[in-house]
Design a protein around this motif. Structure first.
Motif, PDB file in Angstrom:
ATOM      1  N   ARG A 302      11.994  -6.344 -43.892  1.00 19.87           N
ATOM      2  CA  ARG A 302      10.833  -5.528 -44.335  1.00 19.87           C
ATOM      3  C   ARG A 302      11.364  -4.380 -45.371  1.00 19.87           C
ATOM      4  O   ARG A 302      12.195  -3.777 -45.409  1.00 19.87           O
ATOM      5  CB  ARG A 302      10.112  -4.936 -43.076  1.00 19.87           C
ATOM      6  N   SER A 303      10.175  -3.998 -46.093  1.00 18.55           N
ATOM      7  CA  SER A 303      10.533  -3.003 -46.958  1.00 18.55           C
ATOM      8  C   SER A 303       9.537  -1.788 -46.724  1.00 18.55           C
ATOM      9  O   SER A 303       8.873  -1.755 -45.929  1.00 18.55           O
ATOM     10  CB  SER A 303       9.987  -3.486 -48.468  1.00 18.55           C
ATOM     11  N   CYS A 304       9.967  -0.869 -47.345  1.00 20.98           N
ATOM     12  CA  CYS A 304       9.610   0.752 -47.049  1.00 20.98           C
ATOM     13  C   CYS A 304       8.223   0.836 -47.775  1.00 20.98           C
ATOM     14  O   CYS A 304       8.158   0.331 -48.893  1.00 20.98           O
ATOM     15  CB  CYS A 304      10.487   1.564 -47.469  1.00 20.98           C
ATOM     16  N   HIS A 305       7.260   1.310 -46.751  1.00 19.87           N
ATOM     17  CA  HIS A 305       5.807   1.207 -47.454  1.00 19.87           C
ATOM     18  C   HIS A 305       5.768   2.480 -48.147  1.00 19.87           C
ATOM     19  O   HIS A 305       4.450   2.524 -49.150  1.00 19.87           O
ATOM     20  CB  HIS A 305       4.785   1.447 -46.170  1.00 19.87           C
ATOM     21  N   LYS A 306       6.669   3.301 -48.156  1.00 18.23           N
ATOM     22  CA  LYS A 306       6.489   4.504 -49.021  1.00 18.23           C
ATOM     23  C   LYS A 306       7.258   4.427 -50.390  1.00 18.23           C
ATOM     24  O   LYS A 306       6.485   4.892 -51.437  1.00 18.23           O
ATOM     25  CB  LYS A 306       7.116   5.659 -47.972  1.00 18.23           C
ATOM     26  N   CYS A 307       8.468   3.860 -50.278  1.00 18.89           N
ATOM     27  CA  CYS A 307       9.057   3.801 -51.600  1.00 18.89           C
ATOM     28  C   CYS A 307       9.145   2.318 -52.278  1.00 18.89           C
ATOM     29  O   CYS A 307       9.387   1.970 -53.413  1.00 18.89           O
ATOM     30  CB  CYS A 307      10.635   4.516 -51.650  1.00 18.89           C
ATOM     31  N   GLY A 308       8.802   1.418 -51.331  1.00 23.32           N
ATOM     32  CA  GLY A 308       8.871   0.111 -51.846  1.00 23.32           C
ATOM     33  C   GLY A 308       9.933  -0.563 -51.651  1.00 23.32           C
ATOM     34  O   GLY A 308      10.311  -1.567 -52.319  1.00 23.32           O
ATOM     35  N   GLN A 314       9.931   3.078 -43.214  1.00 24.68           N
ATOM     36  CA  GLN A 314       9.148   4.473 -43.864  1.00 24.68           C
ATOM     37  C   GLN A 314       9.592   5.569 -43.250  1.00 24.68           C
ATOM     38  O   GLN A 314       9.732   6.651 -43.734  1.00 24.68           O
ATOM     39  CB  GLN A 314       7.642   4.231 -43.662  1.00 24.68           C
ATOM     40  N   ALA A 315       9.674   5.635 -41.831  1.00 19.25           N
ATOM     41  CA  ALA A 315      10.340   6.631 -41.136  1.00 19.25           C
ATOM     42  C   ALA A 315      11.561   7.258 -41.580  1.00 19.25           C
ATOM     43  O   ALA A 315      12.062   8.232 -41.191  1.00 19.25           O
ATOM     44  CB  ALA A 315      10.131   6.454 -39.377  1.00 19.25           C
ATOM     45  N   GLN A 316      12.569   6.132 -41.797  1.00 18.90           N
ATOM     46  CA  GLN A 316      13.768   6.409 -42.233  1.00 18.90           C
ATOM     47  C   GLN A 316      14.005   6.635 -43.704  1.00 18.90           C
ATOM     48  O   GLN A 316      14.920   6.703 -44.223  1.00 18.90           O
ATOM     49  CB  GLN A 316      14.692   5.644 -41.756  1.00 18.90           C
ATOM     50  N   CYS A 317      12.797   6.703 -44.520  1.00 16.35           N
ATOM     51  CA  CYS A 317      13.040   6.655 -45.933  1.00 16.35           C
ATOM     52  C   CYS A 317      13.679   8.096 -46.428  1.00 16.35           C
ATOM     53  O   CYS A 317      13.119   9.093 -46.114  1.00 16.35           O
ATOM     54  CB  CYS A 317      11.519   6.729 -46.619  1.00 16.35           C
ATOM     55  N   PRO A 318      14.524   8.100 -47.457  1.00 21.02           N
ATOM     56  CA  PRO A 318      15.073   9.235 -47.683  1.00 21.02           C
ATOM     57  C   PRO A 318      14.123   9.906 -48.562  1.00 21.02           C
ATOM     58  O   PRO A 318      14.603  11.105 -48.976  1.00 21.02           O
ATOM     59  CB  PRO A 318      16.550   8.861 -48.257  1.00 21.02           C
ATOM     60  N   ASN A 319      13.218   9.274 -49.141  1.00 22.52           N
ATOM     61  CA  ASN A 319      12.576   9.682 -50.299  1.00 22.52           C
ATOM     62  C   ASN A 319      11.560  10.603 -49.782  1.00 22.52           C
ATOM     63  O   ASN A 319      10.637  11.202 -50.319  1.00 22.52           O
ATOM     64  CB  ASN A 319      12.082   8.746 -51.193  1.00 22.52           C
TER      65      ASN A 319
END
Length: 319
Positions: A302-308, A314-319
């Motif tokens: 799965r990819s991050c919905h925030k940074c792609g 998304q919860a762990q996205c560093p951005n």
């Protein structure tokens, strides 16, 4: 008339001796204390070398023996004729005898120098082994046989009147073709000279028969010869076809590069060089190994919905 009718007896004083028309020496010589006209026979020249115009020793001796047998000349006259006929080496042999020798001494001297020295066995062997040469005529061959026969008579090997032996030796020594033709004449003709005449006739017939064959006869073609020629022609055609096929092959594949033969295992390794490495890559590769294509875990993550980006949520996205 009575005196003329009486026939006077012949005496030495009124008998005219006719001389033989031979070579006459007009010079007068003293012989036995009396002057006389000395006649001598004309004998052919003899030197022992058989030069041109000279006779051999057998002919010379025969001529001297004939003069002695005829009795027309005395021994002194014959001796004088021998001295006139002797030339070169023969004359030197007579000179070494000196003067005052008789006819018998002269003949013995010449016989010791020029006479035959062959033994009786050698002469008889030559007589019975005498054969006709390929191009020798019957006359020449008969002359050689008669000469050997005369030598054999001289050494006591055969008798002079034994012409049956002479005829047999002449017949046995003939060439094969002439001997075959003369077999009947040998059995029916007893006289030697008549047999020799018949041989000459047969020889002439044989020569005429050979001369009549002007054109050479062509050889008869037998079945065996024709079969051999046919086999030769087939082999020749076969060789031509083989040469033609080889030339075509060499022209067709001339541009193709030659590839040496390789085994099945060598070909597998040649076209798939890393096949073995790929089978055991898990045991041989380290941690830094990166496959040439993405694995299933990364492909379907799965990819991050925030940074792609993939690998986090998304919860762990560093951005």
């Amino acid at each position: 008339m009575h005196n003329f009718s009486v026939v006077k007896p012949k005496t030495k004083s009124n008998v005219i001796i006719k001389q033989d028309p031979v070579h006459t020496d007009n010079k007068s010589n003293v012989h036995g204390g009396q002057f006389a006209s000395f006649n001598f026979p004309k004998i052919q020249n003899f030197s022992g070398e058989q030069n041109k115009g000279e006779v051999s020793w057998p002919c010379f001796k025969f001529e001297v023996d004939s003069l002695l047998a005829e009795g027309l000349f005395s021994q002194e006259q014959i001796l004088h004729g021998i001295r006139k006929a002797a030339k070169e080496n023969a004359a030197e042999s007579l000179r070494r005898l000196g003067v005052g020798v008789n006819l018998q001494q002269v003949l013995i001297k010449l016989e010791s120098v020029y006479g035959d020295i062959e033994s009786k066995e050698v002469i008889l062997r030559s007589l019975y082994n005498c054969t006709q040469k390929p191009n020798e005529s019957v006359s020449s061959f008969a002359s050689r046989v008669e000469d050997l026969f005369d030598k054999a008579v001289g050494v006591g090997g055969v008798k002079k009147n034994d012409f049956e032996i002479l005829k047999g030796v002449l017949y046995q020594g003939l060439r094969k073709e002439l001997k075959h033709m003369a077999a009947y004449k040998h059995d029916t003709v007893n006289n030697y000279d008549t047999f020799k005449i018949e041989l000459r006739k047969l020889e002439l017939d044989l020569i005429d028969e050979k001369n009549s064959e002007t054109k050479p006869c062509k050889p008869v073609v037998t079945p065996e010869t024709s079969e051999i020629n046919e086999i030769k022609n087939l082999l020749k055609k076969l060789n031509e076809r083989i040469d033609k096929i080889e030339n075509e092959k060499s022209g067709k594949y001339e541009h193709v590069q030659y590839i040496p033969y390789t085994s099945r295992g060598e070909r597998r390794g040649q076209f798939y060089p890393n096949r073995g490495e790929r089978r055991g890559f898990r045991s041989q590769v380290g941690r830094n190994f990166r496959p040439s294509r993405p694995t299933s875990s990364f492909t379907f993550a799965r990819s991050c919905h925030k940074c792609g980006q993939t690998g986090h949520f998304q919860a762990q996205c560093p951005n």
